[in-house]
Scaffold this active site. Structure first.
Site, mmCIF file in Angstrom:
data_model
loop_
_atom_site.group_PDB
_atom_site.id
_atom_site.type_symbol
_atom_site.label_atom_id
_atom_site.label_comp_id
_atom_site.label_asym_id
_atom_site.label_seq_id
_atom_site.Cartn_x
_atom_site.Cartn_y
_atom_site.Cartn_z
ATOM 1 N N PHE A 57 0.774 -1.076 -0.119
ATOM 2 C CA PHE A 57 0.334 -0.271 0.109
ATOM 3 C C PHE A 57 1.275 1.328 0.022
ATOM 4 C CE2 PHE A 57 -4.554 1.202 0.716
ATOM 5 C CZ PHE A 57 -5.355 0.056 0.533
ATOM 6 N N HIS B 281 -8.153 11.290 -1.999
ATOM 7 C CA HIS B 281 -7.508 9.949 -3.001
ATOM 8 C C HIS B 281 -7.240 10.050 -4.598
ATOM 9 C CE1 HIS B 281 -7.712 6.453 -3.819
ATOM 10 N NE2 HIS B 281 -7.480 5.636 -2.609
ATOM 11 N N ARG C 142 -2.789 10.644 5.618
ATOM 12 C CA ARG C 142 -2.686 9.800 6.343
ATOM 13 C C ARG C 142 -2.504 9.194 5.718
ATOM 14 N NH1 ARG C 142 -6.192 5.536 5.992
ATOM 15 N NH2 ARG C 142 -8.005 6.654 4.964
HETATM 16 C C1 LIG Z 1 -14.862 3.979 0.255
HETATM 17 C C2 LIG Z 1 -13.754 3.946 1.015
HETATM 18 C C3 LIG Z 1 -12.731 3.492 0.962
HETATM 19 C C4 LIG Z 1 -12.148 3.124 2.425
HETATM 20 N N1 LIG Z 1 -11.237 2.007 2.797
HETATM 21 C C5 LIG Z 1 -9.994 2.331 3.326
HETATM 22 C C6 LIG Z 1 -8.855 1.083 3.632
HETATM 23 O O1 LIG Z 1 -9.266 0.202 3.192
HETATM 24 N N2 LIG Z 1 -8.687 1.096 4.514
HETATM 25 C C7 LIG Z 1 -8.305 2.420 5.726
HETATM 26 O O2 LIG Z 1 -7.432 1.926 6.796
HETATM 27 N N3 LIG Z 1 -9.122 3.267 5.665
HETATM 28 C C8 LIG Z 1 -10.251 3.221 4.463
HETATM 29 N N4 LIG Z 1 -11.067 4.224 4.635
HETATM 30 C C9 LIG Z 1 -11.186 5.255 5.595
HETATM 31 C C10 LIG Z 1 -12.412 4.045 6.915
HETATM 32 O O3 LIG Z 1 -12.982 3.660 5.942
HETATM 33 C C11 LIG Z 1 -12.882 5.529 7.770
HETATM 34 O O4 LIG Z 1 -11.983 6.578 7.867
HETATM 35 C C12 LIG Z 1 -13.358 4.926 8.887
HETATM 36 O O5 LIG Z 1 -14.149 3.796 8.731
HETATM 37 C C13 LIG Z 1 -14.132 5.768 9.884
HETATM 38 O O6 LIG Z 1 -14.863 5.043 10.613
HETATM 39 P P1 LIG Z 1 -15.629 5.246 12.444
HETATM 40 O O7 LIG Z 1 -16.052 4.381 13.048
HETATM 41 O O8 LIG Z 1 -14.499 6.662 12.401
HETATM 42 O O9 LIG Z 1 -16.675 5.693 11.360
HETATM 43 P P2 LIG Z 1 -17.778 5.466 10.757
HETATM 44 O O10 LIG Z 1 -16.957 4.114 10.158
HETATM 45 O O11 LIG Z 1 -18.101 6.443 9.343
HETATM 46 O O12 LIG Z 1 -19.132 5.556 11.686
HETATM 47 C C14 LIG Z 1 -19.805 6.613 12.600
HETATM 48 C C15 LIG Z 1 -21.004 5.948 12.652
HETATM 49 O O13 LIG Z 1 -21.351 7.173 13.399
HETATM 50 C C16 LIG Z 1 -22.694 7.217 13.316
HETATM 51 N N5 LIG Z 1 -23.045 9.139 13.263
HETATM 52 C C17 LIG Z 1 -22.544 9.949 12.095
HETATM 53 N N6 LIG Z 1 -23.189 10.670 12.938
HETATM 54 C C18 LIG Z 1 -24.048 10.845 13.777
HETATM 55 C C19 LIG Z 1 -25.269 11.018 13.878
HETATM 56 N N7 LIG Z 1 -25.254 12.687 14.040
HETATM 57 N N8 LIG Z 1 -26.095 10.473 15.454
HETATM 58 C C20 LIG Z 1 -25.575 8.817 15.453
HETATM 59 N N9 LIG Z 1 -24.905 8.731 14.832
HETATM 60 C C21 LIG Z 1 -24.494 9.456 14.497
HETATM 61 C C22 LIG Z 1 -22.582 6.914 11.775
HETATM 62 O O14 LIG Z 1 -24.273 6.561 12.085
HETATM 63 C C23 LIG Z 1 -22.222 5.360 11.706
HETATM 64 O O15 LIG Z 1 -22.353 4.589 12.881
HETATM 65 C C24 LIG Z 1 -11.931 4.026 3.225
HETATM 66 C C25 LIG Z 1 -12.701 5.304 3.350
HETATM 67 C C26 LIG Z 1 -14.234 5.356 2.074
HETATM 68 C C27 LIG Z 1 -14.558 6.619 2.337
#
Ligand SMILES: Cc1cc2nc3c(=O)[nH]c(=O)nc-3n(C[C@H](O)[C@H](O)[C@H](O)COP(=O)(O)OP(=O)(O)OC[C@H]3O[C@@H](n4cnc5c(N)ncnc54)[C@H](O)[C@@H]3O)c2cc1C
Length: 581
Positions: free
Chosen positions: A119, A241, A396
């Site tokens: 990667f 990206h 990142r």
């Molecule tokens: C298409 C894509 C591919 C990616 N691929 C990779 C990868 O291969 N490797 C890697 O390391 N990273 C990758 N990333 C980045 C990584 O996936 C994200 O940074 C990470 O998953 C974020 O996780 P999180 O738990 O912080 O938030 P999220 O998974 O976004 O979860 C947020 C949560 O908060 C909740 N929420 C938000 N606002 C509210 C509110 N007001 N009230 C109640 N609930 C709320 C939502 O319902 C959700 O459950 C990728 C990102 C994308 C977009």
């Protein structure tokens, strides 16, 4: 609107993505824990993560956590807090094995070990050559993480409040007492009081017109906290990206290049050789995204003549059908569905797409939210993409976000479990929801008001055109003015639908307000930083300036203004050096 229903927990977790679920698994061992999520948890954006999660397991070739930490620091253009990066890299190994033990179906080597692939920016021996460090489950790694963690949460009887949208945080005298949420199915307002509250609400790529982010990524957590006086850290650093599907922004994972895909310009030249002679297509994302834009600006985009809708090719034809089927099945499907092409036979047209927020809610390495003087907010935690610990600095590396969720989600969960044992009782009163109820009543008032759709479009375009990959003072000033005007217009918007149940008109408006606040903070922070570092690239200040700018910025929202201060970067392990790849 009537008074709110009150629920009481030891720990409340805002967000059911990878971060929230891992924290819940830890916290629920000893504390009464609830997860609130505006989506069903397994619809969280973590489920869209494709390429992998990094850890120096050394299963395929020699690797060390120290090399991983170094790559993270260098990849982040030395704005990374190095102690935090050491924790990330060292705890990665155990974190990945724990995921395996919880049941995550990783791809395997022929000997049965967890397989690993290359990667961007991940190297052996402090930058000598690309290394295979990303553990993966085909190109559905995030999906598998979410499924695995959600099942574990169910097994451990975590309380879930799905489709509850958090609309305010209860903060008084530096103490957090919980959150206020809107139950989407009924339109009722609820108070969740807690001794410890974790924000794990994910990213905010929806500020931009072209983005890889899900519709729900509207930055609700950071915006609510900013409005309550919490400063936000390093908001000028937003990652593009390099490879989104042209015109759509849908992500084509870096894993395609990790498996051997290459970027080509109109002359079929592998142009990355001019920008990063050692790592080529696997240079860090900020460099590859800039290289693509430079090729296009200089007339070497496909179609040529510097048209704004030019693009470049990501050529994966050399990978062969078997690798694509076994290691990149979803990507292959996306290309067929959205472009009508088979990546085994045709190159993929790509352009950079807004992807990841390096900045966010400032925390220490235990997940506790810190203020601008380094003090800790009692009972307030943040982790995952909405937080800034800071392990990603100015840029990142791929696969380090899923790792961040697991390592720091777990740390926050553990710390909260310890904290609530000795914490004072609950103190929230019924009137804690008053401000949130007032806000909803305001959006429900009579009359038409301006079009929120137009405001959203203008915000997305402003961010894309003026606060994108290349920035300068004139564009950023224009953005600040425009966003200030849009926030003014937003004050007069009203919900056209005034029903209570599943009122998406109302929730869209609340989310738009959050995006507008974060857009303004991002634009002001970008105007403030007069250097180029990582993802923040200024035409008018093209060089990195360690003497004046090797510092984190902290942005405080004060009604219509954003006040910026700074704090030092932890450079205790490696001396900052110029970045070459
Ligand atoms: C298409 C894509 C591919 C990616 N691929 C990779 C990868 O291969 N490797 C890697 O390391 N990273 C990758 N990333 C980045 C990584 O996936 C994200 O940074 C990470 O998953 C974020 O996780 P999180 O738990 O912080 O938030 P999220 O998974 O976004 O979860 C947020 C949560 O908060 C909740 N929420 C938000 N606002 C509210 C509110 N007001 N009230 C109640 N609930 C709320 C939502 O319902 C959700 O459950 C990728 C990102 C994308 C977009």
């Amino acid at each position: 609107m009537e008074n709110a229903v009150i629920h009481s927990f030891d720990v409340v977790i805002a967000g059911g993505g990878g971060t929230g679920l891992y924290a819940a698994i830890e916290a629920c061992k000893t504390a009464k824990t609830a997860v609130l999520s505006k989506l069903h948890p397994i619809r969280s954006h973590t489920g869209a993560a494709q390429g992998g999660i990094s850890a120096a397991l050394g299963n395929v070739e020699e690797d060390k956590p120290e090399w991983h930490a170094f790559d993270t620091v260098k990849g982040g253009d030395y704005l990374v807090d190095q102690g935090a990066a050491m924790i990330l890299a060292q705890e990665a190994v155990q974190a990945v094995y724990e995921l395996e033990n919880l049941g995550l179906p990783f791809n395997r080597t022929p000997e049965g070990r967890i397989d690993q692939r290359r990667f961007g920016g991940h190297t052996s021996n402090f930058g000598k050559a690309a290394v295979q460090r990303a553990c993966y489950a085909a190109d559905r790694t995030g999906h598998m993480i979410l499924q695995t963690l959600y099942q574990q949460c169910l097994k451990h009887n975590v309380s879930f409040f799905n489709e509850f949208q958090i609309i305010d945080v209860i903060l008084r005298d530096g103490r957090c007492g919980g959150v206020v949420a809107l139950e989407l199915s009924s339109g009722e307002v609820h108070i969740f009081q807690a001794k410890a509250t974790l924000f794990a609400t994910g990213g905010f790529g929806r500020m931009f017109k072209t983005t890889s982010n899900a519709y729900a990524n509207t930055g609700d957590g950071p915006a609510l906290l900013a409005r309550r006086g919490v400063p936000l850290e390093d908001m000028e650093f937003f990652q593009f990206h390099p490879t989104g599907i042209k015109g759509m922004g849908i992500l084509i994972s870096e894993a395609v290049r990790g498996e051997g895909g290459v970027l080509l310009n109109r002359d079929r030249e592998r142009f990355m050789s001019r920008y990063a002679p050692t790592l080529l297509d696997l240079a860090p994302r900020d460099m590859v995204a800039r290289a693509i834009i430079t090729e296009i600006r200089q007339g070497r985009g496909i179609r040529g003549d510097q048209r704004i809708d030019d693009y470049v090719h990501l050529d994966a034809t050399a990978l062969g059908k078997n690798v694509l089927r076994e290691k990149l099945p979803d990507i292959t499907g996306f290309c067929k569905t959205y472009l009508g092409i088979d990546p085994a036979e045709n190159p993929i047209p790509v352009l950079p797409t807004a992807h990841y927020a390096m900045g966010g809610i400032p925390t220490d390495t235990r997940g506790r939210v810190v203020d601008e003087n380094g003090g800790v907010y009692q009972g307030l935690y943040a982790a995952g993409e909405c937080a800034c610990v800071s392990v990603h600095g100015a840029n990142r590396l791929g696969t380090n976000s899923l790792l961040d969720l697991i390592v720091f989600g777990r740390r926050a969960g553990k710390d909260m479990a310890g904290f609530v044992k000795d914490a004072d009782g609950l103190w929230v009163k019924e009137d804690a929801a008053a401000a949130a109820i007032q806000q909803i009543d305001r959006l429900f008032r009579e009359g038409r008001g301006p079009s929120s759709g137009r405001i959203r479009e203008e915000m997305e375009l402003t961010m894309m055109e003026n606060v994108g990959i290349y920035r300068n003072a004139a564009d950023l000033t224009r953005a600040v003015e425009k966003l200030t005007e849009l926030r003014g217009r937003y004050q007069d918007v009203r919900a056209q639908d005034r029903r209570k149940r599943f009122n998406t008109d109302l929730t869209d408006l609340l989310e738009l307000g959050n995006l507008l606040d974060l857009s303004l903070i991002t634009a002001v922070s970008s105007l403030n930083r007069k250097e180029s570092r990582g993802a923040h690239s200024r035409d008018d200040y093209p060089d990195r300036d360690d003497e004046n700018w090797l510092k984190h910025s902290l942005a405080k929202l004060e009604k219509d203004r954003v006040r910026i201060s700074c704090k030092p970067v932890d450079t205790s392990v490696w001396e900052p050096k110029p970045r070459t790849y």
